[in-house]
Design a protein around this motif. Structure first.
Motif, PDB file in Angstrom:
ATOM      1  N   ASP A   1       0.829  -1.208   0.000  1.00  0.00           N
ATOM      2  CA  ASP A   1       0.000   0.000   0.000  1.00  0.00           C
ATOM      3  C   ASP A   1       0.863   1.257   0.000  1.00  0.00           C
ATOM      4  O   ASP A   1       0.543   2.247  -0.666  1.00  0.00           O
ATOM      5  N   VAL A   2       1.951   1.233   0.748  1.00  0.00           N
ATOM      6  CA  VAL A   2       2.845   2.388   0.766  1.00  0.00           C
ATOM      7  C   VAL A   2       3.441   2.608  -0.620  1.00  0.00           C
ATOM      8  O   VAL A   2       3.489   3.738  -1.124  1.00  0.00           O
ATOM      9  N   SER A   3       3.882   1.538  -1.275  1.00  0.00           N
ATOM     10  CA  SER A   3       4.432   1.668  -2.624  1.00  0.00           C
ATOM     11  C   SER A   3       3.383   2.202  -3.594  1.00  0.00           C
ATOM     12  O   SER A   3       3.682   3.058  -4.445  1.00  0.00           O
ATOM     13  N   ARG A   4       2.164   1.713  -3.497  1.00  0.00           N
ATOM     14  CA  ARG A   4       1.094   2.208  -4.368  1.00  0.00           C
ATOM     15  C   ARG A   4       0.831   3.686  -4.120  1.00  0.00           C
ATOM     16  O   ARG A   4       0.666   4.479  -5.060  1.00  0.00           O
ATOM     17  N   ALA A   5       0.781   4.071  -2.840  1.00  0.00           N
ATOM     18  CA  ALA A   5       0.504   5.476  -2.516  1.00  0.00           C
ATOM     19  C   ALA A   5       1.649   6.389  -2.947  1.00  0.00           C
ATOM     20  O   ALA A   5       1.420   7.501  -3.428  1.00  0.00           O
ATOM     21  N   VAL A   6       2.894   5.932  -2.767  1.00  0.00           N
ATOM     22  CA  VAL A   6       4.038   6.723  -3.231  1.00  0.00           C
ATOM     23  C   VAL A   6       3.932   6.956  -4.736  1.00  0.00           C
ATOM     24  O   VAL A   6       4.198   8.060  -5.232  1.00  0.00           O
ATOM     25  N   ARG A   7       3.511   5.925  -5.457  1.00  0.00           N
ATOM     26  CA  ARG A   7       3.330   6.072  -6.902  1.00  0.00           C
ATOM     27  C   ARG A   7       2.249   7.090  -7.214  1.00  0.00           C
ATOM     28  O   ARG A   7       2.397   7.922  -8.129  1.00  0.00           O
ATOM     29  N   HIS A   8       1.139   7.041  -6.480  1.00  0.00           N
ATOM     30  CA  HIS A   8       0.057   8.008  -6.692  1.00  0.00           C
ATOM     31  C   HIS A   8       0.521   9.437  -6.409  1.00  0.00           C
ATOM     32  O   HIS A   8       0.010  10.390  -7.007  1.00  0.00           O
ATOM     33  N   LEU A   9       1.491   9.580  -5.512  1.00  0.00           N
ATOM     34  CA  LEU A   9       2.014  10.903  -5.183  1.00  0.00           C
ATOM     35  C   LEU A   9       3.056  11.389  -6.189  1.00  0.00           C
ATOM     36  O   LEU A   9       3.541  12.512  -6.086  1.00  0.00           O
ATOM     37  N   GLY A  10       3.404  10.534  -7.135  1.00  0.00           N
ATOM     38  CA  GLY A  10       4.367  10.927  -8.153  1.00  0.00           C
ATOM     39  C   GLY A  10       5.768  10.404  -7.921  1.00  0.00           C
ATOM     40  O   GLY A  10       6.700  10.796  -8.647  1.00  0.00           O
ATOM     41  N   GLY A  11       5.950   9.532  -6.940  1.00  0.00           N
ATOM     42  CA  GLY A  11       7.268   9.006  -6.632  1.00  0.00           C
ATOM     43  C   GLY A  11       7.445   7.575  -7.106  1.00  0.00           C
ATOM     44  O   GLY A  11       6.536   6.971  -7.675  1.00  0.00           O
ATOM     45  N   ASP A  12       8.635   7.049  -6.852  1.00  0.00           N
ATOM     46  CA  ASP A  12       8.952   5.670  -7.219  1.00  0.00           C
ATOM     47  C   ASP A  12       9.447   4.914  -5.992  1.00  0.00           C
ATOM     48  O   ASP A  12      10.036   5.502  -5.080  1.00  0.00           O
ATOM     49  N   SER A  13       9.228   3.623  -6.001  1.00  0.00           N
ATOM     50  CA  SER A  13       9.729   2.750  -4.951  1.00  0.00           C
ATOM     51  C   SER A  13       9.873   1.357  -5.533  1.00  0.00           C
ATOM     52  O   SER A  13       9.461   1.097  -6.666  1.00  0.00           O
ATOM     53  N   ILE A  14      10.443   0.473  -4.756  1.00  0.00           N
ATOM     54  CA  ILE A  14      10.525  -0.935  -5.125  1.00  0.00           C
ATOM     55  C   ILE A  14       9.888  -1.746  -4.002  1.00  0.00           C
ATOM     56  O   ILE A  14      10.300  -1.637  -2.840  1.00  0.00           O
ATOM     57  N   ALA A  15       8.876  -2.533  -4.357  1.00  0.00           N
ATOM     58  CA  ALA A  15       8.171  -3.357  -3.381  1.00  0.00           C
ATOM     59  C   ALA A  15       8.832  -4.721  -3.287  1.00  0.00           C
ATOM     60  O   ALA A  15       9.030  -5.400  -4.301  1.00  0.00           O
ATOM     61  N   LEU A  16       9.180  -5.126  -2.071  1.00  0.00           N
ATOM     62  CA  LEU A  16       9.818  -6.406  -1.799  1.00  0.00           C
ATOM     63  C   LEU A  16       8.904  -7.255  -0.920  1.00  0.00           C
ATOM     64  O   LEU A  16       8.031  -6.730  -0.225  1.00  0.00           O
ATOM     65  N   GLY A  17       9.138  -8.552  -0.930  1.00  0.00           N
ATOM     66  CA  GLY A  17       8.361  -9.436  -0.066  1.00  0.00           C
ATOM     67  C   GLY A  17       8.260 -10.814  -0.679  1.00  0.00           C
ATOM     68  O   GLY A  17       9.077 -11.207  -1.514  1.00  0.00           O
ATOM     69  N   PHE A  18       7.239 -11.552  -0.252  1.00  0.00           N
ATOM     70  CA  PHE A  18       7.012 -12.902  -0.742  1.00  0.00           C
ATOM     71  C   PHE A  18       5.793 -12.921  -1.655  1.00  0.00           C
ATOM     72  O   PHE A  18       4.818 -12.198  -1.418  1.00  0.00           O
ATOM     73  N   ILE A  19       5.827 -13.767  -2.665  1.00  0.00           N
ATOM     74  CA  ILE A  19       4.694 -13.872  -3.587  1.00  0.00           C
ATOM     75  C   ILE A  19       4.584 -15.315  -4.059  1.00  0.00           C
ATOM     76  O   ILE A  19       5.610 -15.993  -4.274  1.00  0.00           O
ATOM     77  N   GLY A  20       3.352 -15.814  -4.199  1.00  0.00           N
ATOM     78  CA  GLY A  20       3.194 -17.199  -4.618  1.00  0.00           C
ATOM     79  C   GLY A  20       1.827 -17.502  -5.194  1.00  0.00           C
ATOM     80  O   GLY A  20       0.821 -16.881  -4.821  1.00  0.00           O
ATOM     81  N   GLY A  21       1.773 -18.458  -6.108  1.00  0.00           N
ATOM     82  CA  GLY A  21       0.523 -18.977  -6.637  1.00  0.00           C
ATOM     83  C   GLY A  21      -0.245 -18.017  -7.524  1.00  0.00           C
ATOM     84  O   GLY A  21       0.254 -16.977  -7.970  1.00  0.00           O
ATOM     85  N   HIS A  22      -1.515 -18.391  -7.799  1.00  0.00           N
ATOM     86  CA  HIS A  22      -2.374 -17.598  -8.675  1.00  0.00           C
ATOM     87  C   HIS A  22      -2.638 -16.209  -8.086  1.00  0.00           C
ATOM     88  O   HIS A  22      -2.569 -15.203  -8.802  1.00  0.00           O
ATOM     89  N   ASN A  23      -2.949 -16.161  -6.783  1.00  0.00           N
ATOM     90  CA  ASN A  23      -3.202 -14.853  -6.160  1.00  0.00           C
ATOM     91  C   ASN A  23      -1.992 -13.935  -6.291  1.00  0.00           C
ATOM     92  O   ASN A  23      -2.122 -12.736  -6.550  1.00  0.00           O
ATOM     93  N   GLY A  24      -0.803 -14.503  -6.124  1.00  0.00           N
ATOM     94  CA  GLY A  24       0.411 -13.710  -6.267  1.00  0.00           C
ATOM     95  C   GLY A  24       0.587 -13.191  -7.677  1.00  0.00           C
ATOM     96  O   GLY A  24       0.992 -12.036  -7.880  1.00  0.00           O
ATOM     97  N   ALA A  25       0.285 -14.022  -8.663  1.00  0.00           N
ATOM     98  CA  ALA A  25       0.401 -13.589 -10.057  1.00  0.00           C
ATOM     99  C   ALA A  25      -0.570 -12.452 -10.362  1.00  0.00           C
ATOM    100  O   ALA A  25      -0.224 -11.491 -11.062  1.00  0.00           O
ATOM    101  N   VAL A  26      -1.788 -12.551  -9.833  1.00  0.00           N
ATOM    102  CA  VAL A  26      -2.770 -11.476 -10.033  1.00  0.00           C
ATOM    103  C   VAL A  26      -2.278 -10.188  -9.375  1.00  0.00           C
ATOM    104  O   VAL A  26      -2.399  -9.094  -9.949  1.00  0.00           O
ATOM    105  N   MET A  27      -1.720 -10.311  -8.170  1.00  0.00           N
ATOM    106  CA  MET A  27      -1.204  -9.127  -7.475  1.00  0.00           C
ATOM    107  C   MET A  27      -0.119  -8.436  -8.292  1.00  0.00           C
ATOM    108  O   MET A  27      -0.111  -7.204  -8.422  1.00  0.00           O
ATOM    109  N   LEU A  28       0.812  -9.212  -8.827  1.00  0.00           N
ATOM    110  CA  LEU A  28       1.899  -8.628  -9.604  1.00  0.00           C
ATOM    111  C   LEU A  28       1.359  -7.904 -10.838  1.00  0.00           C
ATOM    112  O   LEU A  28       1.855  -6.830 -11.206  1.00  0.00           O
ATOM    113  N   GLU A  29       0.337  -8.472 -11.475  1.00  0.00           N
ATOM    114  CA  GLU A  29      -0.252  -7.826 -12.646  1.00  0.00           C
ATOM    115  C   GLU A  29      -0.943  -6.518 -12.251  1.00  0.00           C
ATOM    116  O   GLU A  29      -0.837  -5.502 -12.955  1.00  0.00           O
TER     117      GLU A  29
END
Length: 310
Positions: free
Chosen positions: A41-69
């Motif tokens: 959410d912080v990365s998304r909000a930073v983007r909405h404010l006009g900034g850039d960030s890199i989101a790190l963490g764990f991702i897996g399965g179909h739900n993870g693929a949808v999130m990345l898209e």
């Protein structure tokens, strides 16, 4: 550079109904999917404010693929560690009546020791000099409760500033690593201090004690009452304008985004608090987990009252 860490992200399924009645068929009026979790959410909000960030963490399965898209569509950069288990899915049910929102949070996947080591190895290879690292939220199964403290020590040893937004034992152990900043809300601060904090004086005293223990900036969020802050520059109150609230989901994350976006840009503390407060308020103007928008933040920021308390 701003990095965010979400160890237990979620695909948030937002549903709007007229009313939620048990043992009845409830008609869904609208629905949408969001990539969720505090860091994301912080990365998304930073983007909405006009900034850039890199989101790190764990991702897996179909739900993870949808999130990345979904994150790709919002222009959020991700570099997540893959896991074998499925990323969790949360359900948020919003009613148009007085009941407000019902949140159904899944426990999430189980992360293996090897996956945890892979994440730390990747994190340690990043260029963290003068970076900001925002971390928080719940932990997935398999990750020790002291994980945030371990991450904070790692990134700050490499020259970054860590900002922790967590609760319970994760916060209690995390602050032992002396992060640059923390942002508990009132309830989280009461659980941390194990005492009632009934008014501003008690909240400010608790924030100052944490600052004196080595946390440079302590931001206490109080919902519509705004922020209380203890810092090397003194203590402040930031009071937002009154607005009509559609959703409180993501308001705290938007607050963190506004603060880190401005602080990373070299802005003075009062300016950071003004934008942080405006961003948190702006998030409440939109349904679901849409977070803050730049035009709303720009409109609200001049109406935020900043008061120096000491």
């Amino acid at each position: 550079m701003i990095y965010t860490i979400t160890l237990n992200p979620a695909l948030d399924h937002y549903l709007e109904v007229d009313a939620l009645t048990v043992e009845e068929a409830n008609r869904v009026r609208s629905e949408c999917l969001y990539a969720g979790g505090k860091g994301i959410d912080v990365s998304r909000a930073v983007r909405h404010l006009g900034g850039d960030s890199i989101a790190l963490g764990f991702i897996g399965g179909h739900n993870g693929a949808v999130m990345l898209e979904l994150l790709k569509r919002e222009g959020v950069n991700c570099y997540c560690t893959p896991i074998s288990d499925e990323t969790r899915r949360n359900v948020i049910i919003s009613t148009r009546g007085p009941c407000g929102q019902t949140l159904l949070h899944s426990a999430g996947p189980r992360v293996t020791r090897e996956e945890w080591r892979n994440f730390l190895t990747h994190l340690d290879r990043l260029d963290l000099r003068d970076a900001y690292v925002v971390l928080g939220g719940s932990l997935p199964r398999g990750i020790a409760v002291g994980a945030y403290a371990e991450i904070i020590r790692l990134v700050q040893r490499r020259g970054a500033r860590a900002i922790l937004d967590a609760d319970g034992p994760c916060l209690r152990l995390g602050i032992q690593a002396k992060p640059f900043a923390i942002k508990p809300n009132v309830h989280e601060l009461q659980r941390l201090t194990r005492r009632a904090l009934p008014d501003e004086a008690h909240l400010l005293h608790a924030a100052r004690r944490l600052h004196q223990q080595g946390i440079e900036i302590v931001i206490v969020s109080r919902g519509p009452a705004g922020l209380l802050v203890s810092s090397p520059d003194g203590s402040y109150r930031a009071t937002p304008p009154r607005v009509t609230v559609k959703s409180t989901i993501g308001a705290g994350d938007s607050t963190v985004a506004g603060f880190v976006f401005c602080h990373a840009g070299g802005k003075a503390l009062e300016d950071c608090l003004r934008v942080a407060t405006a961003a948190g308020t702006a998030a409440t103007l939109r349904p679901g987990n849409q977070l803050c928008r730049l035009r709303d933040v720009q409109r609200l920021a001049p109406r935020v009252a900043i008061t120096r308390l000491a």
